[in-house]
Design a protein around this motif. Structure first.
Motif, PDB file in Angstrom:
ATOM      1  N   ALA A 141      40.015  36.205  35.843  1.00 15.62           N
ATOM      2  CA  ALA A 141      40.519  37.576  35.714  1.00 15.62           C
ATOM      3  C   ALA A 141      42.007  37.642  36.015  1.00 15.62           C
ATOM      4  N   LEU A 142      42.406  37.030  37.113  1.00 15.01           N
ATOM      5  CA  LEU A 142      43.815  37.054  37.485  1.00 15.01           C
ATOM      6  C   LEU A 142      44.658  36.388  36.422  1.00 15.01           C
ATOM      7  N   LYS A 143      44.141  35.310  35.866  1.00 19.58           N
ATOM      8  CA  LYS A 143      44.878  34.598  34.830  1.00 19.58           C
ATOM      9  C   LYS A 143      45.063  35.486  33.599  1.00 19.58           C
ATOM     10  N   SER A 144      44.091  36.359  33.360  1.00 19.86           N
ATOM     11  CA  SER A 144      44.187  37.254  32.208  1.00 19.86           C
ATOM     12  C   SER A 144      44.942  38.518  32.517  1.00 19.86           C
ATOM     13  N   GLY A 145      45.479  38.646  33.716  1.00 20.34           N
ATOM     14  CA  GLY A 145      46.274  39.816  34.049  1.00 20.34           C
ATOM     15  C   GLY A 145      45.473  40.965  34.625  1.00 20.34           C
ATOM     16  N   ILE A 146      44.292  40.679  35.154  1.00 19.34           N
ATOM     17  CA  ILE A 146      43.452  41.731  35.723  1.00 19.34           C
ATOM     18  C   ILE A 146      43.382  41.566  37.240  1.00 19.34           C
ATOM     19  N   ALA A 147      43.617  42.670  37.961  1.00 20.03           N
ATOM     20  CA  ALA A 147      43.562  42.606  39.419  1.00 20.03           C
ATOM     21  C   ALA A 147      42.122  42.433  39.893  1.00 20.03           C
ATOM     22  N   LEU A 159      33.747  35.424  60.066  1.00 14.36           N
ATOM     23  CA  LEU A 159      32.980  36.347  59.226  1.00 14.36           C
ATOM     24  C   LEU A 159      33.697  36.610  57.909  1.00 14.36           C
ATOM     25  N   LEU A 160      32.925  37.158  56.982  1.00 15.99           N
ATOM     26  CA  LEU A 160      33.526  37.578  55.726  1.00 15.99           C
ATOM     27  C   LEU A 160      33.913  39.048  55.844  1.00 15.99           C
ATOM     28  N   ASP A 161      35.205  39.345  55.767  1.00 14.66           N
ATOM     29  CA  ASP A 161      35.678  40.716  55.922  1.00 14.66           C
ATOM     30  C   ASP A 161      35.686  41.444  54.579  1.00 14.66           C
ATOM     31  N   ALA A 162      36.024  42.732  54.647  1.00 14.64           N
ATOM     32  CA  ALA A 162      36.103  43.548  53.430  1.00 14.64           C
ATOM     33  C   ALA A 162      37.166  42.983  52.494  1.00 14.64           C
ATOM     34  N   PRO A 163      36.936  43.095  51.181  1.00 14.24           N
ATOM     35  CA  PRO A 163      37.864  42.471  50.238  1.00 14.24           C
ATOM     36  C   PRO A 163      39.246  43.132  50.225  1.00 14.24           C
ATOM     37  N   GLU A 164      40.220  42.398  49.703  1.00 16.42           N
ATOM     38  CA  GLU A 164      41.565  42.932  49.525  1.00 16.42           C
ATOM     39  C   GLU A 164      41.900  42.872  48.037  1.00 16.42           C
ATOM     40  N   LEU A 165      42.709  43.826  47.616  1.00 15.54           N
ATOM     41  CA  LEU A 165      43.085  43.887  46.205  1.00 15.54           C
ATOM     42  C   LEU A 165      44.203  42.894  45.922  1.00 15.54           C
ATOM     43  N   ILE A 166      43.999  42.050  44.948  1.00 14.78           N
ATOM     44  CA  ILE A 166      45.024  41.080  44.559  1.00 14.78           C
ATOM     45  C   ILE A 166      45.484  41.400  43.146  1.00 14.78           C
ATOM     46  N   GLN A 167      46.778  41.661  43.016  1.00 15.51           N
ATOM     47  CA  GLN A 167      47.350  41.912  41.694  1.00 15.51           C
ATOM     48  C   GLN A 167      47.631  40.587  41.015  1.00 15.51           C
ATOM     49  N   PRO A 168      47.506  40.522  39.699  1.00 19.96           N
ATOM     50  CA  PRO A 168      47.835  39.259  39.033  1.00 19.96           C
ATOM     51  C   PRO A 168      49.320  38.944  39.182  1.00 19.96           C
ATOM     52  N   PRO A 169      49.638  37.779  39.709  1.00 20.07           N
ATOM     53  CA  PRO A 169      51.036  37.419  39.891  1.00 20.07           C
ATOM     54  C   PRO A 169      51.520  36.623  38.699  1.00 20.07           C
ATOM     55  N   LYS A 170      52.789  36.246  38.706  1.00 22.74           N
ATOM     56  CA  LYS A 170      53.275  35.373  37.653  1.00 22.74           C
ATOM     57  C   LYS A 170      52.725  33.973  37.874  1.00 22.74           C
ATOM     58  N   ILE A 171      52.730  33.565  39.143  1.00 29.01           N
ATOM     59  CA  ILE A 171      52.196  32.243  39.463  1.00 29.01           C
ATOM     60  C   ILE A 171      51.132  32.403  40.524  1.00 29.01           C
ATOM     61  N   LEU A 172      49.945  31.936  40.208  1.00 30.17           N
ATOM     62  CA  LEU A 172      48.846  32.002  41.153  1.00 30.17           C
ATOM     63  C   LEU A 172      48.590  30.591  41.672  1.00 30.17           C
ATOM     64  N   VAL A 173      48.622  30.454  42.990  1.00 30.01           N
ATOM     65  CA  VAL A 173      48.299  29.148  43.562  1.00 30.01           C
ATOM     66  C   VAL A 173      46.980  29.287  44.286  1.00 30.01           C
ATOM     67  N   ILE A 174      46.023  28.434  43.950  1.00 25.46           N
ATOM     68  CA  ILE A 174      44.780  28.444  44.708  1.00 25.46           C
ATOM     69  C   ILE A 174      44.751  27.175  45.549  1.00 25.46           C
ATOM     70  N   GLU A 175      44.696  27.362  46.856  1.00 24.72           N
ATOM     71  CA  GLU A 175      44.720  26.178  47.697  1.00 24.72           C
ATOM     72  C   GLU A 175      43.490  26.152  48.582  1.00 24.72           C
ATOM     73  N   GLY A 176      43.025  24.966  48.841  1.00 21.39           N
ATOM     74  CA  GLY A 176      41.869  24.829  49.706  1.00 21.39           C
ATOM     75  C   GLY A 176      41.161  23.516  49.500  1.00 21.39           C
ATOM     76  N   LEU A 177      39.896  23.517  49.845  1.00 18.87           N
ATOM     77  CA  LEU A 177      39.114  22.292  49.781  1.00 18.87           C
ATOM     78  C   LEU A 177      38.611  21.971  48.384  1.00 18.87           C
ATOM     79  N   HIS A 178      38.326  23.004  47.601  1.00 13.89           N
ATOM     80  CA  HIS A 178      37.658  22.760  46.309  1.00 13.89           C
ATOM     81  C   HIS A 178      38.311  23.364  45.072  1.00 13.89           C
ATOM     82  N   PRO A 179      39.612  23.275  44.888  1.00 14.21           N
ATOM     83  CA  PRO A 179      40.172  23.896  43.697  1.00 14.21           C
ATOM     84  C   PRO A 179      39.771  23.196  42.406  1.00 14.21           C
TER      85      PRO A 179
END
Lengths: 401, 132
Positions: A141-147, A159-179
């Motif tokens: 979705a983010l890659k297609s320009g959708i928040a 714990l898993l907290d309430a979600p946050e709104l992420i706007q599509p950026p020009k460059i999205l970096v996903i970092e972690g254990l399993h990208p």
């Protein structure tokens, strides 16, 4: 929906594109209108809608989830602006936002919180603790320009907290254990990096990290690494075969029997044939070079600096490997080395040195880790600019029909 | 190819792996790079947590490390290769990394994570300015 600005097609053919701050509306629409030409009988395609913003997605795999905050900051700094947590939101958010980039921590896609993992007997490294379907949907979705409303995994409470709104950026970096674990997510990545730390260096770094804490001792640090190793080897390590660039960190070969892990041997393994990515090289592309810059023109202090460059194969792929062993002690060593490297994708002489100096406080600023992280940052910028230029010409061509 | 005439300069100094680590700069070893810092090195103290909430998180994470290391040591006594043992040490790792991340934010980046939250909500308990 309001059309606020009218651009001529010339503007779209250049790499200038409609920019927006992350807080503005979710998707941009561009309407192409051709002025009526009565001479021809052709029907015109008068309206073409497309997202003016193309999101480039970068994947970074590293152990301990999102601990590589210094790497991220080097990366985002190449694009300018400091990366900060989202303003006014959950203070335990793992997300970083700067003008051009948004960095998402993949721990946010844990399907099991700390209690849940304990109950099921799975570590965070285990794919069973992660929701890859959601990860795929949201990155797509983010890659297609959708928040998207992205969950937040709180590392303090577990714990898993309430979600946050992420706007599509020009460059999205996903970092972690399993990208790069899930194949669908892998396909979405425009570039991927794997940070491969050898066991000895990992141990030395974790000692530096943890020995100040009351709870830890050498034994506890060792036990933690050993206990996680089977899951790490099974689930995380195999991702390196998919990476476009691997930064391998090993103990130095310049100091015999060194076990302190201060001086490092760092290898930048770059896949050949990756679109928009041209590997860095030393002197003569595709050849094998061994280079010690210290000599008559440059005096280095112990243990010095040694470079190697060679073509190789890595998991059945052709790669080029640039290796640095040793430490920079002075500015002139760094600029000297930079001036002998080719294909850096820097925009001016000394840019790599300048970027390194900007973050002189960060760990790795005097060795190959900082150097190669900075170079990878420049490569990503280069890839981004090429991708955008390529995508900008495509819709303009479609309008000619 | 240039030959190596590396001069053996000063000895490499290591931070001692004790409490001293907490009060040192992250070791990078380069004098040249230090000249670029805005503040003189001697004055650059560890930035203490500005807000009570951050101080609380720091302490909580440190305590959790103690707790979870103890728990993991006990659980693994039975069977070092059991799932419970793996999960217990994974929790230790998670919390240790969270603690380190907070330290990095405060020390290296001078960013208190509660900064923007507290600007919007200065009256909450978490946002009281922490006084030593």
């Amino acid at each position: 929906m309001a059309v606020s600005t009218i651009y001529s097609t010339q503007a779209l053919n250049s790499t200038h594109f409609l920019t927006s701050s992350p807080s503005s509306s979710t998707s941009k629409q561009v309407f192409f209108y051709r002025r009526h030409q009565s001479q021809t009988n052709r029907r015109f395609n008068t309206i073409i809608t497309c997202a003016a913003q193309q999101t480039v997605v970068i994947g970074l795999a590293a152990d301990s989830g999102c601990g590589k905050s210094t790497f991220m900051r080097r990366l985002t700094s190449v694009f300018g602006g400091a990366a900060e947590p989202p303003k006014g939101g959950n203070p335990d958010s793992n997300t970083l936002i700067s003008d051009m980039t948004t960095v998402i921590c993949l721990d946010d896609y844990h399907s099991l919180d700390r209690t849940g993992r304990k109950e099921k007997g799975v570590t965070a490294l285990d794919p069973r603790a992660n929701d890859f379907d959601l990860m795929y949907e949201q990155v797509k979705a983010l890659k297609s320009g959708i928040a998207v409303e992205k969950p937040i995994y709180n590392h303090v409470t577990g714990l898993l907290d309430a979600p946050e709104l992420i706007q599509p950026p020009k460059i999205l970096v996903i970092e972690g254990l399993h990208p790069m674990f899930d194949e669908r997510v892998r396909e979405l990545l425009d570039f991927s990096i794997y940070l491969d730390i050898s066991n000895e260096v990992k141990f030395a770094w974790k000692i530096q990290r943890d020995m100040a804490e009351r709870g830890h001792s050498l034994e506890s640090i060792k036990a933690s690494i050993e206990a996680r190793k089977p899951d790490f080897d099974a689930f995380i390590d195999p991702q390196k075969q998919y990476a476009d660039a691997v930064i391998e960190v090993l103990p130095t070969q310049l100091i015999p029997d060194d076990n302190e892990g201060k001086v490092l041997r760092v290898r930048l393994i770059m896949k050949e044939g990756v679109k928009y990515f041209s590997p860095v090289y030393l002197f003569d592309e595709g050849s094998t070079i061994s280079w010690i810059p210290c000599g008559r023109k440059l005096t280095c202090s112990y243990p010095g600096i040694k470079f190697n460059y060679e073509p190789d194969t890595y998991f059945n792929h052709e790669v080029s490997v640039l290796e640095m062993d040793g430490q920079f002690d002075r500015l002139d060593e760094l600029i000297y080395v930079e001036s002998h490297l080719s294909n850096l994708s820097s925009k001016f002489y000394g840019e790599v040195t300048q970027q390194m100096l900007k973050h002189a406080d960060f760990p790795g600023s005097n060795n190959g880790t900082g150097l190669f992280q900075t170079i990878v940052g420049l490569k990503i910028r280069d890839l981004y600019e090429q991708l955008i230029a390529n995508k900008a010409t495509a819709p303009a061509e479609a309008a000619k029909a | 190819m240039m030959s190596a005439t590396a001069s053996h300069g000063r000895a490499v100094m290591l931070p001692s792996p004790s409490g001293a680590l907490q009060h040192q700069q992250p070791s990078i070893g380069s004098d040249m790079f230090r000249l670029r810092r805005k503040e003189p090195r001697g004055l650059r103290l560890i930035v203490a947590a500005k807000y009570k909430g951050t101080k609380m998180r720091e302490e909580k994470l440190s305590e959790m490390i103690v707790e979870k290391v103890k728990e993991a040591t006990e659980v693994c006594e039975a069977d070092v290769r059991s799932e419970e043992c793996k999960v217990a040490w994974d929790e230790v790792e998670e919390v240790s990394q969270a603690r380190a991340d907070l330290r990095i934010k405060l020390k290296l980046l001078n960013q208190d994570p509660l900064e923007s939250f507290c600007q919007e909500n200065p009256e909450t308990d978490e946002c009281r300015i922490y006084e030593d």
